[in-house]
Design a protein around this motif. Structure first.
Motif, short mmCIF file in Angstrom:
data_model
loop_
_atom_site.label_atom_id
_atom_site.label_comp_id
_atom_site.label_asym_id
_atom_site.label_seq_id
_atom_site.Cartn_x
_atom_site.Cartn_y
_atom_site.Cartn_z
N LEU A 251 -0.07 0.37 10.98
CA LEU A 251 0.57 0.85 9.76
C LEU A 251 -0.16 0.35 8.52
O LEU A 251 -0.29 1.07 7.53
CB LEU A 251 2.03 0.39 9.73
N ALA A 252 -0.64 -0.89 8.55
CA ALA A 252 -1.38 -1.42 7.40
C ALA A 252 -2.66 -0.62 7.18
O ALA A 252 -3.00 -0.27 6.04
CB ALA A 252 -1.70 -2.90 7.62
N ALA A 253 -3.37 -0.30 8.28
CA ALA A 253 -4.61 0.48 8.14
C ALA A 253 -4.33 1.87 7.59
O ALA A 253 -5.04 2.36 6.70
CB ALA A 253 -5.30 0.56 9.51
N LEU A 254 -3.27 2.51 8.11
CA LEU A 254 -2.94 3.87 7.65
C LEU A 254 -2.52 3.89 6.19
O LEU A 254 -2.98 4.73 5.40
CB LEU A 254 -1.82 4.44 8.52
N THR A 255 -1.65 2.98 5.80
CA THR A 255 -1.14 3.00 4.43
C THR A 255 -2.21 2.59 3.42
O THR A 255 -2.26 3.14 2.32
CB THR A 255 0.09 2.07 4.30
N VAL A 256 -3.07 1.63 3.79
CA VAL A 256 -4.16 1.24 2.87
C VAL A 256 -5.12 2.41 2.68
O VAL A 256 -5.58 2.69 1.56
CB VAL A 256 -4.90 -0.01 3.41
N THR A 257 -5.43 3.12 3.78
CA THR A 257 -6.31 4.29 3.66
C THR A 257 -5.70 5.35 2.76
O THR A 257 -6.37 5.91 1.88
CB THR A 257 -6.57 4.89 5.06
N TRP A 258 -4.40 5.62 2.95
CA TRP A 258 -3.72 6.62 2.12
C TRP A 258 -3.70 6.20 0.64
O TRP A 258 -4.03 6.99 -0.25
CB TRP A 258 -2.28 6.81 2.63
N ALA A 259 -3.36 4.92 0.40
CA ALA A 259 -3.27 4.45 -0.99
C ALA A 259 -4.63 4.48 -1.68
O ALA A 259 -4.73 4.87 -2.85
CB ALA A 259 -2.69 3.04 -1.01
N THR A 260 -5.68 4.07 -0.99
CA THR A 260 -7.01 4.05 -1.63
C THR A 260 -7.49 5.47 -1.92
O THR A 260 -8.12 5.72 -2.96
CB THR A 260 -8.03 3.33 -0.73
N ARG A 261 -7.18 6.42 -1.04
CA ARG A 261 -7.58 7.81 -1.30
C ARG A 261 -6.80 8.38 -2.49
O ARG A 261 -7.36 9.07 -3.35
CB ARG A 261 -7.34 8.66 -0.06
N MET A 262 -5.50 8.08 -2.55
CA MET A 262 -4.69 8.53 -3.68
C MET A 262 -5.20 7.92 -4.98
O MET A 262 -5.28 8.58 -6.02
CB MET A 262 -3.22 8.14 -3.45
N PHE A 263 -5.55 6.63 -4.94
CA PHE A 263 -6.00 5.94 -6.14
C PHE A 263 -7.36 6.46 -6.60
O PHE A 263 -7.58 6.67 -7.80
CB PHE A 263 -6.09 4.44 -5.86
N ALA A 264 -8.28 6.67 -5.64
CA ALA A 264 -9.60 7.20 -6.00
C ALA A 264 -9.48 8.57 -6.64
O ALA A 264 -10.20 8.91 -7.58
CB ALA A 264 -10.48 7.26 -4.75
N ARG A 265 -8.53 9.38 -6.14
CA ARG A 265 -8.31 10.71 -6.72
C ARG A 265 -7.72 10.60 -8.13
O ARG A 265 -8.03 11.38 -9.02
CB ARG A 265 -7.36 11.49 -5.81
N GLN A 266 -6.88 9.56 -8.35
CA GLN A 266 -6.19 9.38 -9.62
C GLN A 266 -7.15 8.93 -10.72
O GLN A 266 -6.98 9.30 -11.89
CB GLN A 266 -5.09 8.33 -9.47
N ALA B 158 0.83 -1.21 0.00
CA ALA B 158 0.00 0.00 0.00
C ALA B 158 0.86 1.26 0.00
O ALA B 158 0.57 2.22 -0.72
CB ALA B 158 -0.93 -0.01 1.22
N LEU B 159 1.94 1.25 0.79
CA LEU B 159 2.85 2.41 0.81
C LEU B 159 3.50 2.61 -0.55
O LEU B 159 3.63 3.74 -1.03
CB LEU B 159 3.92 2.20 1.89
N SER B 160 3.88 1.51 -1.19
CA SER B 160 4.51 1.60 -2.51
C SER B 160 3.51 2.13 -3.56
O SER B 160 3.88 2.95 -4.41
CB SER B 160 5.01 0.22 -2.94
N TYR B 161 2.25 1.69 -3.50
CA TYR B 161 1.23 2.19 -4.43
C TYR B 161 1.05 3.71 -4.24
O TYR B 161 0.96 4.47 -5.22
CB TYR B 161 -0.11 1.50 -4.18
N ALA B 162 0.99 4.12 -2.99
CA ALA B 162 0.80 5.55 -2.71
C ALA B 162 1.98 6.37 -3.24
O ALA B 162 1.79 7.43 -3.84
CB ALA B 162 0.61 5.77 -1.21
N MET B 163 3.21 5.87 -3.03
CA MET B 163 4.39 6.59 -3.52
C MET B 163 4.40 6.62 -5.04
O MET B 163 4.81 7.61 -5.65
CB MET B 163 5.66 5.92 -2.98
N ALA B 164 3.95 5.53 -5.70
CA ALA B 164 3.93 5.49 -7.16
C ALA B 164 2.96 6.52 -7.74
O ALA B 164 3.21 7.10 -8.79
CB ALA B 164 3.55 4.09 -7.63
N MET B 165 1.83 6.73 -7.04
CA MET B 165 0.86 7.72 -7.52
C MET B 165 1.31 9.15 -7.18
O MET B 165 0.97 10.10 -7.88
CB MET B 165 -0.51 7.42 -6.93
#
Length: 254
Positions: free
Chosen positions: A237-252, A155-162
């Motif tokens: 950490l899993a909950a925080l990073t998944v939340t961040w990644a899904t928000r970044m992805f939904a915005r993308q 999830a952290l890697s997905y967020a950084m990629a976006m």
């Protein structure tokens, strides 16, 4: 129910892609097994000051660290797959489907977690003939901790990629994050051998606690403080990073 069905559809598609590229799985096994065969036998003498008297003792210390570094580093590089799909237009075409945006990212993350845990099981089985022995119940609990760590890293890697959609910049960024985290967690050798100042710094590293927790489970000490501290940290950490990644992805992919 629709969300679960969408997540399952994305997950099965990603697993099918993994199945059709066996070279990726084989390459993922080569390096950890090489370390297991060529490096771990040296540790019986090196770990003697920590109480390791047999090869079984050495492998119960080394194998958990090897599994941690496997799921951590492989998970951190999962963002390159998402970046490739963003650049090739696969994600863009997904916008016209009724599939949940959150399911698109979670299905991918779960497929990475399952693949990494399959590799972890194989590496554990390979270590058994070398003398590794571990209680099955504590081993399963260690796998749960490793799976949550893999989910966090993906999830952290997905967020950084976006956030930084450039492979030339993403690689150095991932290395800059993953290298200090892994070195300061004692994945290759326990930090009980380290000087006090290094241990003090490592205690601020969340991966230090999950590494020690996994190692305690392999050595048959489920009551050690590092087990529950490591589990709480990795869940948060899993909950925080998944939340961040899904928000970044939904915005993308609006």
């Amino acid at each position: 129910m629709k969300f679960l069905r969408d997540t399952w559809l994305v997950f099965t598609r990603q697993m099918l892609l993994v199945w059709r590229t066996p070279a990726r799985l084989v390459i993922g096994f080569v390096q950890p097994i090489a370390y297991l065969v060529l490096f771990a036998p040296l540790l019986k003498t090196a770990l003697a000051p920590t109480g390791a008297q047999t090869y079984a003792d050495a492998y119960r210390v080394y194998v958990p660290g090897l599994l941690v570094v496997l799921v951590l580093l492989s998970g951190f590089f999962a963002g390159f797959g998402l970046l490739g799909e963003l650049r090739s237009g696969v994600i863009e075409r997904s916008r016209v489907t009724p599939v949940s945006r959150v399911a698109l990212i979670l299905g991918r993350a779960f497929s990475e977690v399952v693949t990494l845990m399959g590799q972890a099981v194989v590496i554990t089985l390979v270590a058994l003939p070398f003398g590794l022995t571990v209680h099955v119940g504590w081993l399963l609990l260690a796998y749960v901790m490793l799976a949550l760590m893999a989910l966090m890293a993906c999830a952290l890697s997905y967020a950084m990629a976006m956030l930084i959609p450039s492979p030339a910049a993403l690689g150095p960024l991932i290395n800059s994050v993953s290298q200090p985290l892994s070195l300061l967690s004692g994945v290759l050798l326990p930090l009980t051998l380290a000087p006090g100042w290094l241990v003090t710094i490592a205690e601020w590293n969340p991966i230090y606690w999950t590494t020690n927790g996994t190692r305690s489970l392999f050595t048959g000490n489920p009551g050690d403080v590092s087990v529950w501290v490591g589990m709480i940290i990795v869940i948060a950490l899993a909950a925080l990073t998944v939340t961040w990644a899904t928000r970044m992805f939904a915005r993308q992919v609006r």
